[in-house]
Design a protein around this motif. Structure first.
Motif, mmCIF file in Angstrom:
data_model
loop_
_atom_site.group_PDB
_atom_site.id
_atom_site.type_symbol
_atom_site.label_atom_id
_atom_site.label_comp_id
_atom_site.label_asym_id
_atom_site.label_seq_id
_atom_site.Cartn_x
_atom_site.Cartn_y
_atom_site.Cartn_z
ATOM 1 N N GLU A 60 0.881 -1.188 -0.097
ATOM 2 C CA GLU A 60 0.053 0.034 0.097
ATOM 3 C C GLU A 60 0.897 1.194 -0.006
ATOM 4 O OE1 GLU A 60 -3.873 -0.441 2.399
ATOM 5 O OE2 GLU A 60 -2.478 -1.247 3.441
ATOM 6 N N ASN A 64 3.918 3.194 4.172
ATOM 7 C CA ASN A 64 5.041 2.430 3.518
ATOM 8 C C ASN A 64 5.691 3.087 2.406
ATOM 9 O OD1 ASN A 64 4.673 0.651 5.695
ATOM 10 N ND2 ASN A 64 3.287 -0.621 4.414
ATOM 11 N N ASP A 84 2.131 -7.031 7.649
ATOM 12 C CA ASP A 84 0.873 -7.126 8.529
ATOM 13 C C ASP A 84 0.259 -8.343 7.749
ATOM 14 O OD1 ASP A 84 -1.251 -6.776 10.435
ATOM 15 O OD2 ASP A 84 -1.940 -5.072 9.546
ATOM 16 N N ALA A 86 -3.908 -8.783 6.915
ATOM 17 C CA ALA A 86 -5.426 -8.376 7.058
ATOM 18 C C ALA A 86 -6.265 -9.430 6.927
ATOM 19 C CB ALA A 86 -5.502 -7.329 5.741
ATOM 20 N N GLN A 91 -5.406 -10.479 2.963
ATOM 21 C CA GLN A 91 -4.283 -9.929 2.267
ATOM 22 C C GLN A 91 -3.091 -9.810 3.146
ATOM 23 O OE1 GLN A 91 -5.655 -6.238 0.955
ATOM 24 N NE2 GLN A 91 -6.553 -7.191 -0.849
ATOM 25 N N LYS A 93 0.102 -7.952 3.875
ATOM 26 C CA LYS A 93 0.729 -6.659 3.460
ATOM 27 C C LYS A 93 2.098 -6.609 3.584
ATOM 28 C CE LYS A 93 -3.717 -4.890 4.188
ATOM 29 N NZ LYS A 93 -4.373 -4.021 3.301
ATOM 30 N N LYS A 95 5.750 -4.298 2.474
ATOM 31 C CA LYS A 95 6.643 -3.078 2.344
ATOM 32 C C LYS A 95 7.895 -3.583 1.437
ATOM 33 C CE LYS A 95 9.009 0.545 4.657
ATOM 34 N NZ LYS A 95 9.408 0.903 6.138
#
Length: 110
Positions: A60, A64, A84, A86, A91, A93, A95
């Protein structure tokens, strides 16, 4: 900007949901992953995570991605760290490495 290509072998939402407990166990926070960008939206990119056919990754823009960076293109190979899970939409997550490897001046950090 809205691009999405779904490879023919993409998992169905039901397959992603069913595999979610296994996906979370296999990809804990801090795990480095690689994959291919399969979709771009204003809020980030969707990633097919290598070795995990039923996992959906999302990098996202949010907090990030540095302001001077751009989202990778559909088809780009990327790597990054799981930050992370979700649970509400199943999903992973991520970086992206490129978001942490270069400061604003564009030079790689040492």
């Amino acid at each position: 900007m809205s691009e999405f290509t779904s490879p023919p072998e993409s998992p169905t939402p039901a397959e992603v949901r069913q595999a979610w407990p296994e996906t979370v166990a296999a990809l804990p926070v801090g795990t480095h992953v690689t994959g291919r960008v399969v979709g771009r939206q204003r809020f980030g990119v969707f990633i097919r995570i290598e070795g995990h056919a039923n996992a959906v990754g999302l990098a996202e823009v949010g907090g990030n991605m540095p302001h001077h960076m751009e989202l990778p293109l559909v088809g780009a190979e990327v790597g990054g760290m799981v930050v992370d899970h979700a649970d509400h939409n199943h999903q992973i997550k991520i970086k992206l490495d490129e978001w942490t490897a270069r400061p604003a001046g564009g030079q790689a950090s040492v």
